[in-house]
Design an enzyme around this catalytic site. Structure first.
Site, PDB file in Angstrom:
ATOM      1  N   MET A   1       0.826  -1.201   0.000  1.00  0.00           N
ATOM      2  CA  MET A   1       0.000   0.000   0.000  1.00  0.00           C
ATOM      3  C   MET A   1       0.864   1.255   0.000  1.00  0.00           C
ATOM      4  SD  MET A   1      -3.235  -0.910   2.470  1.00  0.00           S
ATOM      5  CE  MET A   1      -2.232  -1.518   3.820  1.00  0.00           C
ATOM      6  N   ASP A   2       1.918   1.253   0.821  1.00  0.00           N
ATOM      7  CA  ASP A   2       2.784   2.432   0.887  1.00  0.00           C
ATOM      8  C   ASP A   2       3.429   2.724  -0.460  1.00  0.00           C
ATOM      9  OD1 ASP A   2       2.129   2.500   3.552  1.00  0.00           O
ATOM     10  OD2 ASP A   2       4.040   1.699   4.248  1.00  0.00           O
ATOM     11  N   GLN A   3       3.897   1.657  -1.103  1.00  0.00           N
ATOM     12  CA  GLN A   3       4.561   1.854  -2.389  1.00  0.00           C
ATOM     13  C   GLN A   3       3.574   2.364  -3.440  1.00  0.00           C
ATOM     14  OE1 GLN A   3       4.784  -0.744  -0.401  1.00  0.00           O
ATOM     15  NE2 GLN A   3       6.864  -1.553  -0.292  1.00  0.00           N
TER      16      GLN A   3
END
Length: 220
Positions: A1-3
Site C-alpha cells: 500500500m505504501d509503495q
C-alpha cells in the site's frame, strides 16, 4: 500500500486500492483538505508486537469459516451477512478480529463512495469508527494513539482521525481543512502533552502527487 501511494498518488485525490487484484482508483477529495500526522512517539517492532498474532488469528478464523463458507481465501471474502450467520462458530477473540476485518472492508467501500459524493463528513465519521474498531475489536491501538485521535475528533475543521499502519505504536492521521491545520495541531498537541508530559511530533501534508522524476542526469 505504501509503495502504491508513493508512486501513484495524485494531488487532491485518495487512492482506493484492491490489494488482491492491484486494481486502483484515484478518488477526488473535495474541499481544501490536508492530512495532519501526529506521532505518538511509541516505536514499534512488528515482529515483537502483537501484529503477527493478529495475522495468525485471522488465518485461523479463515480456516474455521471455510468449513461453512467453502471457497473463501481470506477474510475479505466474508461479507457482513455471512459473518452474522456464522460468527457463532468462532471463539470470542477470533470473532472480534473477524468483525473488525469484515466491517472495515465495508467502511472502506463506503468511504470511497462518500468521497465520490464529496461528503467528507461521512468519510470522517467512518475514520472515527475505524479507529474505535481497531481499538476495541482488533485491539491494536494503544492509549497514546487513542488520546491523539480523541483529541482531534471534536475540533472544528477536523473531519476525522484514525490510527495508521499496523498499530501497537506509530501515528494517527487526521483529515482536516488546510486552513485549520495549525489550530488543530496546537490543540491536539496540548491535549497529548497534558496527558503524557511531552508534545508529539506532528507534520501537515497536502494531498500531493506521488514520486516523479524531477531531473534526469542521463547523458545526452
Amino acid at each position: 500500500m505504501d509503495q502504491f501511494a508513493s508512486l501513484l498518488g495524485r494531488s487532491g485525490h485518495a487512492l482506493f486500492l484492491d490489494c488482491r487484484s492491484l486494481e486502483f482508483e484515484r478518488v477526488p477529495v473535495s474541499g481544501d483538505a490536508a492530512v495532519v500526522v501526529f506521532d505518538s512517539g511509541v516505536r514499534r517492532r512488528l515482529s515483537q508486537s502483537g501484529f503477527n498474532d493478529r495475522r495468525e488469528e485471522c488465518r485461523r478464523a479463515v480456516e474455521i469459516l471455510a468449513d461453512h463458507l467453502p471457497g473463501i481465501r481470506a477474510l475479505r471474502d466474508v461479507d457482513e451477512s455471512a459473518f452474522e450467520q456464522h460468527s457463532h462458530h468462532l471463539p470470542p477473540a477470533l470473532r472480534h478480529r473477524v468483525r473488525h476485518a469484515v466491517e472495515e472492508m465495508t467502511r472502506v467501500r463506503r468511504g470511497a463512495d462518500a468521497l465520490r459524493r464529496g461528503d467528507l463528513d461521512t468519510f470522517g465519521a467512518l475514520m472515527r469508527r475505524s479507529h474505535l474498531s481497531s481499538r476495541d475489536f482488533y485491539e491494536v491501538s494503544i492509549p497514546e494513539l487513542d488520546r491523539l485521535a480523541a483529541a482531534a475528533w471534536p475540533l472544528r475543521g477536523c473531519w476525522g482521525a484514525r490510527i495508521m499502519g499496523g498499530g501497537f505504536g506509530g501515528c494517527v492521521a487526521a483529515l482536516v481543512r488546510a486552513d485549520a491545520a495549525s489550530a488543530i495541531t496546537d490543540a491536539v498537541s496540548a491535549a497529548f502533552e497534558a496527558a503524557y508530559g511531552r508534545r508529539p511530533p506532528a507534520f501537515t501534508s497536502p494531498l500531493a502527487d506521488g514520486a516523479a522524476v524531477l531531473h534526469s542526469t542521463a547523458p545526452p
